[in-house]
Structures are given as C-alpha cells and as structure tokens.
Motif scaffolding. Sequence first.
Motif: not given
Length: 130
Positions: A29-50
């Motif tokens: 469960l911890t691993k899945r939560a950390v993977e979701r956190l990584e995805k959120r950072y990538h999504d926010r990065a792409e949004s800011a770049k756009y």
Amino acid sequence: MSAGKAVGSIVTVAAILARATAYGVRAALTKRAVERLEKRYHDRAESAKYLSEAMTKLEVDEPTTTAYMEVFTLSEAMADNVQGIVGRADSLQANAQGLAEATEAEHGRMREANRTHTVKMADRQFIQPR
C-alpha cells in the motif's frame, strides 16, 4: 522487557504469521501511494510547462512565464526524488514478502503440528499465567 510482562503476553504462531502478512500488505500500500505521488508531480509539472508555453505564445510577461517554468522544473525534480522512494518501496515490499514467506516456512510447520497432534493438551486454566 520484564519477566512478568513477557509471561503475561502470549504470542501465537497465528499472530506472528498475521503480522508478517500485514507488514507485506502495508508495504504494498505504501508503494502504491508513493507511485501515485510521483504521478501527481509529473502531472503538475506538465501542467505548469503547458501554461508557461501557452503564456509565452500569448506574450505574457517574462517573470510570469519564467515562474511557471520554474514550477515545471521543480516538480520534475520532485518526481525524480519520489521515483527514488518508489525504488526503495519496491525493496521494502520485496523484503516484507520475504519476511512473510520465511515466517511461514519457519513457524507454519509448528502451526500444522499443533493442529494435527495427537497428544492431549493441558487444561487452559492449568497453563494460565498467575
């Protein structure tokens, strides 16, 4: 730990196996939560770049577009850092699974022996700690 406390707390094989399994579940469960956190950072990065690129085309002032590009850069850096944590979470999950398997191998046979034995066990009141 005092001798009185050790005698007063009874640990069963089933409890040990359950805790080992629970540890593995929590690690997953911890691993899945950390993977979701990584995805959120990538999504926010792409949004800011756009947004930065769009504002540049709309000729928005340079400090604003630069600030959004900095958010992109920092978010990507955070995602990379979180990716390192994902790798460690993988190790944690693998270790937890190994722990559960080792515990089952070591203590599971005791559970099976207790379940299938033919020796009459002592009366529970006789073996109660006083």
